[in-house]
Design an enzyme around this catalytic site. Structure first.
Site, PDB file in Angstrom:
ATOM      1  N   TYR A  89      -3.976  -1.635  -1.626  1.00 47.65           N
ATOM      2  CA  TYR A  89      -5.040  -1.007  -1.577  1.00 47.65           C
ATOM      3  C   TYR A  89      -4.872   0.117  -2.573  1.00 47.65           C
ATOM      4  O   TYR A  89      -3.942   0.823  -2.760  1.00 47.65           O
ATOM      5  CB  TYR A  89      -5.333  -0.365  -0.186  1.00 47.65           C
ATOM      6  CG  TYR A  89      -6.421   0.705  -0.039  1.00 47.65           C
ATOM      7  CD1 TYR A  89      -6.284   1.882   0.313  1.00 47.65           C
ATOM      8  CD2 TYR A  89      -7.810   0.017  -0.034  1.00 47.65           C
ATOM      9  CE1 TYR A  89      -7.176   2.699   0.473  1.00 47.65           C
ATOM     10  CE2 TYR A  89      -8.797   1.094   0.185  1.00 47.65           C
ATOM     11  CZ  TYR A  89      -8.695   2.509   0.448  1.00 47.65           C
ATOM     12  OH  TYR A  89      -9.543   3.085   0.664  1.00 47.65           O
ATOM     13  N   LYS A 136      -1.498  12.251  -2.451  1.00 46.59           N
ATOM     14  CA  LYS A 136      -0.735  12.500  -1.161  1.00 46.59           C
ATOM     15  C   LYS A 136       0.301  13.548  -1.353  1.00 46.59           C
ATOM     16  O   LYS A 136      -0.144  14.734  -1.164  1.00 46.59           O
ATOM     17  CB  LYS A 136      -0.361  11.239  -0.635  1.00 46.59           C
ATOM     18  CG  LYS A 136      -1.148  10.209  -0.191  1.00 46.59           C
ATOM     19  CD  LYS A 136      -0.741   8.820   0.325  1.00 46.59           C
ATOM     20  CE  LYS A 136      -1.594   7.775   0.609  1.00 46.59           C
ATOM     21  NZ  LYS A 136      -2.336   7.940   1.933  1.00 46.59           N
ATOM     22  N   ASP A 188       0.362   2.158  -9.050  1.00 45.99           N
ATOM     23  CA  ASP A 188      -0.406   3.261  -8.245  1.00 45.99           C
ATOM     24  C   ASP A 188       0.589   3.855  -7.174  1.00 45.99           C
ATOM     25  O   ASP A 188       1.160   3.132  -6.189  1.00 45.99           O
ATOM     26  CB  ASP A 188      -1.380   2.262  -7.163  1.00 45.99           C
ATOM     27  CG  ASP A 188      -2.056   3.289  -6.180  1.00 45.99           C
ATOM     28  OD1 ASP A 188      -3.129   2.764  -5.746  1.00 45.99           O
ATOM     29  OD2 ASP A 188      -1.564   4.244  -5.975  1.00 45.99           O
TER      30      ASP A 188
END
Ligand code: KE4
Length: 430
Positions: A144, A267, A239
């Protein structure tokens, strides 16, 4: 356990917010019951609206590697916010944060700060398409990368939990440009690259998958992608929104020694505030406006308060022994969890890289989306609820990662293992 106020708040929320939450996985749809409305948190603990306290392994889905409300992060935010919240103009702090990232990731010459991982990946793909003049992208089943249209093709987070591999509203044309290959399937990538010769702009990968649950890269997988991308003139995008500063200060690139052409971060980089970034090779990033023609912008990009939270977080993470400590805690916790599952003869497979881990309710091995989705999600849901009843808060989905922080203590782990023993005992029908 009292959940009256969470239930009341959830009912009110559902009247004004779709599904009562601002991000789908928070709704507990995969595990049932009422999502806990969190009132406050500190260190390894979160406390819900009814006053129930939990040891937290969600850590806001990864950012809070120092635990909640770390004093240095809070102090930094207070200092920054006194000088204003946002200027829409460059600040010295953004330069300092960018320099820290460039120093930590040798593959990053230039980077741009944005506000979310979705934005970072979306922009990185645009740069890759601009550089190559190609339209197609290749991603991996179960990975994702945020909710940009062309990436909601067999997304691993959220959508898998809902069993909706492709989201409605994504034009067929977009999905057409996105190839999907099983994770760890290098031969599959080679075949796709061969069949689409000269048409693939980028391969985008979570170098350690976190969004189907934790799935480490197989031996040779990442170096194989690197070699393939070099041969085919494809931009390799890591990613590292989850793995950046998580599996090592320099992310998966440091841990596995494979360089990306473009890297997406988020994050932890924002220390719990909205901040992400994309960066990489100079020849690629010089394409980004205003230096180059590839447009990307953001009202709150590089927000000074979020940047300060990130700076304080990275400064703490650079202290000696931080990652060794997380590695040790991670190995201890997951080793004990597997021992408990064996004791109660519950088939599980726990995957871990550093301080990110997932216990799959299946024999294993779990090395891609197909093996991850063999997990018994009903049994996981019962495990989740039993842990919650014992004051342990893990991700409300089998297909997510759990996270440790530097704030988790031996006492937290002991409490967790007692909770897990009670949960496995309940699953075993004792
Ligand atoms: P955001 O747009 O949510 O900041 O980042 C998207 C993203 C990009 N790349 C990776 C590897 C990610 O894991 C994410 C977001 N992760 C999910 C959970 N695994 C965030 C939680 C949520 O969606 O509520």
């Amino acid at each position: 356990m009292r959940t009256y106020l969470s239930e009341k708040l959830y009912a009110e929320a559902c009247r004004v917010i779709p599904g009562g939450v601002n991000s789908p996985v928070r709704a507990f749809r995969a595990v049932g019951g009422t999502p806990r409305f969190i009132a406050r948190a500190r260190g390894s603990r979160i406390i819900d609206a009814d006053g129930n306290e939990y040891v937290d392994y969600v850590c806001s889905w990864g950012p809070l590697i120092l635990g909640h409300a770390h004093p240095e992060v809070v102090r930094g935010i207070h200092e920054a916010i006194r000088d204003g919240t946002s200027f829409g103009a460059p600040t010295a702090a953004e330069v300092e944060l960018a320099r820290m990232v460039v120093e930590a990731y040798s593959s990053i010459d230039l980077l741009r700060l944005v506000s979310s991982g979705t934005e970072a990946v979306m922009a990185a793909l645009r740069v890759a398409r601009a550089h190559t003049g190609r339209d197609k992208i290749l991603k991996f089943e179960g990975c994702y990368h945020g909710h940009a249209d062309s990436l909601l093709v067999k997304a691993g987070s959220g959508a898998t939990t809902f069993g909706v591999p492709d989201s409605p509203g994504v034009p067929a044309d977009f999905a057409r440009h996105t190839l999907t290959v099983p994770y760890n399937d290098l031969a599959g990538v080679e075949a796709a690259v061969a069949s689409e010769e000269g048409q693939i702009a980028a391969i985008v990968v979570e170098p350690v998958a976190g969004n189907m649950g934790v799935v480490p890269p197989a031996e040779g997988f990442l170096p194989g992608l690197r070699a393939l991308a070099d041969r085919a003139g494809i931009v390799l995008i890591f990613d590292e929104v989850i793995t950046g500063f998580r599996v090592a200060f320099g992310g998966a690139q440091q841990r596995y020694g494979v360089r990306a052409d473009l890297t997406c971060l988020g994050k932890i980089l924002g220390g719990g505030l909205p901040l992400a970034a994309y960066g990489g090779r100079r020849d690629l990033m010089e394409l980004v406006s205003p230096q180059g023609p590839v447009y990307q912008a953001g009202t709150l990009s590089g927000n000074p308060v979020a940047v300060r939270a990130g700076l304080e977080t990275l400064r703490e993470l650079r202290r000696p022994g931080v990652y060794e400590g997380l590695e040790e805690q991670g190995a201890l916790l997951t080793g004990e969890l597997e021992t408990l599952a064996r004791k109660f003869e519950i088939p599980t497979c726990t995957n871990r890289v550093g301080s990110m881990f997932t216990t799959f309710f299946t024999e294993g091995p779990v090395n891609d989306y197909a093996t991850a989705t063999r997990a018994d999600t009903a049994r996981f849901a019962r495990y989740f609820q039993a842990l919650l009843d014992n004051g342990i808060y893990i991700a409300p989905s089998q297909f997510e990662a759990g996270f440790l922080s530097t704030a988790h203590t031996q006492e937290d782990l002991a409490l967790t293992l007692r909770g897990a023993e009670a949960a496995f005992r309940r699953l075993a029908g004792h």
